[in-house]
Scaffold this motif. Structure first.
Motif, mmCIF file in Angstrom:
data_model
loop_
_atom_site.group_PDB
_atom_site.id
_atom_site.type_symbol
_atom_site.label_atom_id
_atom_site.label_comp_id
_atom_site.label_asym_id
_atom_site.label_seq_id
_atom_site.Cartn_x
_atom_site.Cartn_y
_atom_site.Cartn_z
ATOM 1 N N LEU A 129 0.884 -1.377 0.049
ATOM 2 C CA LEU A 129 -0.217 -0.017 0.095
ATOM 3 C C LEU A 129 0.846 1.203 -0.047
ATOM 4 O O LEU A 129 0.276 2.284 -0.333
ATOM 5 C CB LEU A 129 -0.840 0.086 1.092
ATOM 6 C CG LEU A 129 -2.053 -1.298 1.146
ATOM 7 C CD1 LEU A 129 -2.897 -1.070 2.461
ATOM 8 C CD2 LEU A 129 -2.834 -0.988 -0.183
ATOM 9 N N ILE B 232 6.400 3.546 5.038
ATOM 10 C CA ILE B 232 6.216 4.020 6.187
ATOM 11 C C ILE B 232 7.591 4.094 6.792
ATOM 12 O O ILE B 232 8.694 3.116 6.816
ATOM 13 C CB ILE B 232 5.505 3.247 7.385
ATOM 14 C CG1 ILE B 232 3.959 3.403 7.116
ATOM 15 C CG2 ILE B 232 5.685 3.822 8.725
ATOM 16 C CD1 ILE B 232 3.255 2.679 8.194
ATOM 17 N N LYS B 233 8.177 5.432 7.023
ATOM 18 C CA LYS B 233 9.541 5.806 7.452
ATOM 19 C C LYS B 233 10.496 5.103 6.286
ATOM 20 O O LYS B 233 11.508 4.525 6.865
ATOM 21 C CB LYS B 233 9.885 5.137 9.035
ATOM 22 C CG LYS B 233 8.803 5.711 10.009
ATOM 23 C CD LYS B 233 8.747 6.872 10.711
ATOM 24 C CE LYS B 233 7.705 7.352 11.742
ATOM 25 N NZ LYS B 233 7.156 8.799 11.440
ATOM 26 N N LYS C 232 -8.159 -1.850 7.143
ATOM 27 C CA LYS C 232 -7.364 -0.743 7.701
ATOM 28 C C LYS C 232 -7.269 -1.147 9.253
ATOM 29 O O LYS C 232 -6.084 -0.795 10.059
ATOM 30 C CB LYS C 232 -8.234 0.411 7.684
ATOM 31 C CG LYS C 232 -7.232 1.636 7.774
ATOM 32 C CD LYS C 232 -8.103 2.888 7.467
ATOM 33 C CE LYS C 232 -7.636 4.343 7.927
ATOM 34 N NZ LYS C 232 -8.345 5.174 7.544
ATOM 35 N N LYS D 143 -3.671 -1.819 11.317
ATOM 36 C CA LYS D 143 -3.152 -0.728 12.261
ATOM 37 C C LYS D 143 -2.790 -1.446 13.372
ATOM 38 O O LYS D 143 -1.429 -1.123 13.902
ATOM 39 C CB LYS D 143 -4.191 0.096 12.394
ATOM 40 C CG LYS D 143 -3.928 1.348 13.172
ATOM 41 C CD LYS D 143 -5.103 1.838 13.465
ATOM 42 C CE LYS D 143 -5.431 3.515 13.062
ATOM 43 N NZ LYS D 143 -6.720 4.302 13.558
ATOM 44 N N PHE E 212 1.117 -1.589 14.892
ATOM 45 C CA PHE E 212 1.402 -1.059 16.295
ATOM 46 C C PHE E 212 1.975 -2.203 17.245
ATOM 47 O O PHE E 212 2.620 -1.747 17.899
ATOM 48 C CB PHE E 212 -0.056 -0.589 17.131
ATOM 49 C CG PHE E 212 -0.479 0.641 16.578
ATOM 50 C CD1 PHE E 212 0.484 1.574 15.904
ATOM 51 C CD2 PHE E 212 -1.804 1.265 16.761
ATOM 52 C CE1 PHE E 212 0.037 3.040 15.814
ATOM 53 C CE2 PHE E 212 -2.050 2.568 16.592
ATOM 54 C CZ PHE E 212 -1.176 3.431 15.836
ATOM 55 N N ARG F 36 5.438 -1.909 16.379
ATOM 56 C CA ARG F 36 6.203 -0.762 17.350
ATOM 57 C C ARG F 36 6.484 -1.259 18.734
ATOM 58 O O ARG F 36 7.427 -0.885 19.242
ATOM 59 C CB ARG F 36 5.211 0.357 17.248
ATOM 60 C CG ARG F 36 5.665 1.701 17.990
ATOM 61 C CD ARG F 36 4.628 2.651 17.893
ATOM 62 N NE ARG F 36 3.532 2.422 18.580
ATOM 63 C CZ ARG F 36 2.410 3.558 18.507
ATOM 64 N NH1 ARG F 36 2.650 4.635 17.881
ATOM 65 N NH2 ARG F 36 1.506 3.040 19.184
ATOM 66 N N GLU G 36 8.351 4.623 15.907
ATOM 67 C CA GLU G 36 7.653 5.652 16.000
ATOM 68 C C GLU G 36 6.604 5.999 14.940
ATOM 69 O O GLU G 36 6.146 6.999 14.506
ATOM 70 C CB GLU G 36 8.578 7.146 15.870
ATOM 71 C CG GLU G 36 9.619 7.308 16.958
ATOM 72 C CD GLU G 36 10.614 8.468 16.688
ATOM 73 O OE1 GLU G 36 10.605 8.767 15.747
ATOM 74 O OE2 GLU G 36 11.419 8.432 17.561
ATOM 75 N N ILE G 37 5.925 4.844 14.667
ATOM 76 C CA ILE G 37 4.610 4.747 13.780
ATOM 77 C C ILE G 37 3.615 5.534 14.446
ATOM 78 O O ILE G 37 3.217 5.056 15.374
ATOM 79 C CB ILE G 37 4.421 3.302 13.387
ATOM 80 C CG1 ILE G 37 5.380 2.768 12.533
ATOM 81 C CG2 ILE G 37 3.094 3.444 12.570
ATOM 82 C CD1 ILE G 37 4.964 1.225 12.200
ATOM 83 N N SER G 38 2.957 6.388 13.748
ATOM 84 C CA SER G 38 1.846 7.104 14.078
ATOM 85 C C SER G 38 0.469 6.475 13.595
ATOM 86 O O SER G 38 0.547 5.962 12.367
ATOM 87 C CB SER G 38 1.819 8.513 14.107
ATOM 88 O OG SER G 38 2.057 8.771 12.518
ATOM 89 N N ASP G 39 -0.802 7.077 13.955
ATOM 90 C CA ASP G 39 -1.962 6.804 13.351
ATOM 91 C C ASP G 39 -1.877 7.312 11.922
ATOM 92 O O ASP G 39 -2.228 6.702 11.108
ATOM 93 C CB ASP G 39 -3.013 7.390 14.260
ATOM 94 C CG ASP G 39 -3.271 6.586 15.361
ATOM 95 O OD1 ASP G 39 -2.728 5.696 15.379
ATOM 96 O OD2 ASP G 39 -4.481 6.873 15.867
ATOM 97 N N ASP H 107 0.695 7.914 9.884
ATOM 98 C CA ASP H 107 1.272 7.072 9.085
ATOM 99 C C ASP H 107 0.458 5.878 8.262
ATOM 100 O O ASP H 107 0.568 5.565 7.130
ATOM 101 C CB ASP H 107 2.792 6.359 9.494
ATOM 102 C CG ASP H 107 3.589 7.316 9.887
ATOM 103 O OD1 ASP H 107 3.745 8.488 9.241
ATOM 104 O OD2 ASP H 107 4.431 7.243 10.931
ATOM 105 N N ILE H 108 -0.176 5.363 9.262
ATOM 106 C CA ILE H 108 -1.091 4.225 8.826
ATOM 107 C C ILE H 108 -2.278 4.824 8.123
ATOM 108 O O ILE H 108 -2.687 4.181 6.844
ATOM 109 C CB ILE H 108 -1.469 3.258 10.231
ATOM 110 C CG1 ILE H 108 -0.403 2.609 10.841
ATOM 111 C CG2 ILE H 108 -2.733 2.396 9.684
ATOM 112 C CD1 ILE H 108 -0.483 2.315 12.126
ATOM 113 N N ASP H 109 -2.803 5.902 8.292
ATOM 114 C CA ASP H 109 -4.009 6.460 7.440
ATOM 115 C C ASP H 109 -3.429 6.412 6.083
ATOM 116 O O ASP H 109 -4.120 6.422 5.208
ATOM 117 C CB ASP H 109 -4.362 7.843 8.194
ATOM 118 C CG ASP H 109 -5.393 7.385 9.560
ATOM 119 O OD1 ASP H 109 -5.869 6.197 9.430
ATOM 120 O OD2 ASP H 109 -5.575 8.214 10.250
ATOM 121 N N LEU I 143 -1.640 5.063 4.342
ATOM 122 C CA LEU I 143 -1.099 3.955 3.603
ATOM 123 C C LEU I 143 -2.648 3.658 2.912
ATOM 124 O O LEU I 143 -2.639 3.141 1.501
ATOM 125 C CB LEU I 143 -1.140 2.775 4.349
ATOM 126 C CG LEU I 143 0.338 2.591 5.031
ATOM 127 C CD1 LEU I 143 0.327 0.997 5.768
ATOM 128 C CD2 LEU I 143 1.388 2.625 3.768
#
Lengths: 195, 163
Positions: free
Chosen positions: A64, A67-68, A181, A185, A189, A192, B152-155, B157-159, B161
């Motif tokens: 998708l 991320i970072k 989604k 998520k 998480f 993380r 440090e993944i945040s909400d 970042d996921i949104d 995607l």
């Protein structure tokens, strides 16, 4: 078991759609496949019988985005829902990072839902997982049918631990991406937490 | 519960080198290294014509099903699978209980040669994967993995995607 590749800067996560026979697991994947941009998806592979019942699994790879700086890939699998494919279901759960439990909302399928959820718990336990500790999302599918059980009642039976629950009509796509989604998520998480 | 597989540049290079060596020595068309859960780790040869993601997933399913049969028969595992086609053949072997090595070859090679070379390469690969596991465990204990990008993944970042 996710796979983090620092060399190609990729992370791969495995999400399994679980639930009783004919609850709509494959339909979820088909809708996701239909609505995802070509560059974000691979082929949808279905190992099915001649009557289009899942025989071993369906598989849909999704990439998708990043991320970072890491490309995030989700590998979506379904299990065969029919009771007698128990051995195959066990195999597909190997290395799972997140589970979507797809429940059939029709009153007459409530027993099948309960049986499938118990089966999931047993199969996870055999591999040292606990459903309560694994990223999990529940989807109450087929909400458009006339003979459905009330959401409250289904939640009380299937979801005593208050896992997020989404109502869906997978055939038309309602709730499908919301479910995906949410589980994605939770999986990220969880990463993380551990890294 | 299995731990996550983490691959760093250095180990990846060594695996890549092993695969290239095997590719040449076995006269193979294409090689793949796949983790048991169906994720592609590395490959060698001309992969352009092949959907590698699908191949990885189906191969892992194949190995999982064969493993299931093995246990039914009281065997721990069947470590080698071989499929013969009209032009191409595929040799699949389980390495160190953790990764799957797939060798696709045609008449320029032979099953005997592939088996021999795979056996040699397996030993080297087992060694590398043992080191990867040891390294990951050590870093976890030392807490060095804190620098991970996932800390440090945040909400948001996921949104992003799902946009």
């Amino acid at each position: 078991m996710s796979f983090i590749n620092y060399s190609s800067r990729e992370i791969n996560c495995k999400i399994v759609y679980y639930g009783p026979g004919l609850c709509g697991k494959t339909t979820n994947l088909q809708f996701i496949f239909k609505k995802t941009k070509p560059e974000q998806k691979g082929k949808l592979i279905s190992l099915a019988t001649e009557t289009e019942r899942t025989l071993f699994f369906d598989f849909l790879p999704l990439a998708l985005g990043d991320i970072k700086g890491f490309r995030v890939r989700f590998h979506l699998y379904t299990v065969p829902g029919q009771v007698f494919y128990a051995a195959s279901r066990k195999l597909i759960l190997k290395g799972v990072d997140g589970v979507v439990f797809v429940a059939d909302s029709q009153l007459e399928r409530m027993e099948a839902n309960i049986e499938s959820l118990d089966d999931l718990k047993i199969n996870l336990a055999e591999q040292g997982y606990e459903l309560e500790k694994l990223p999990c999302t529940i989807q109450l599918n087929k909400r458009d049918l006339p003979n459905v059980a009330p959401v409250k009642e289904m939640t009380a039976i299937l979801n005593p631990n208050n896992i997020p629950t989404f109502e869906a009509v997978a055939v038309g796509g309602a709730g499908v991406f919301e479910t995906l989604k949410d589980v994605a998520k939770r999986v990220l998480f969880e990463l993380r937490k551990h890294y | 519960m299995e731990s996550n597989l983490i691959m760093y540049e250095e180990e990846f290079r060594r695996i890549d080198e092993e695969l290239r060596k095997l590719y040449q020595q076995a006269n193979a068309k294409v090689l793949f290294l796949i983790d048991k859960n169906g994720q592609l780790i590395a490959s060698a040869g001309d992969t352009h014509q092949i959907d590698t993601t699908a191949l990885a997933s189906l191969t892992a399913g194949n190995i999982a099903a064969t493993g299931g049969i093995a246990r039914l028969l009281g065997e721990r595992e069947f470590t080698v699978l071989f499929h013969e086609g009209d032009t191409d053949n595929i040799h699949i072997s389980l390495i160190g209980q953790r990764v799957i090595l797939v060798v696709i070859f045609d008449k320029r090679s032979s099953l005997g040669l592939v088996r021999l070379r795979v056996k040699k390469a397996s030993e080297a690969l087992v060694q590398i994967f043992t080191e990867i596991t040891t390294k990951a465990e050590k870093e976890k204990i030392e807490g060095r993995l804190e620098e991970s990008p996932f800390a440090e993944i945040s909400d948001e970042d996921i949104d992003n995607l799902f946009r």
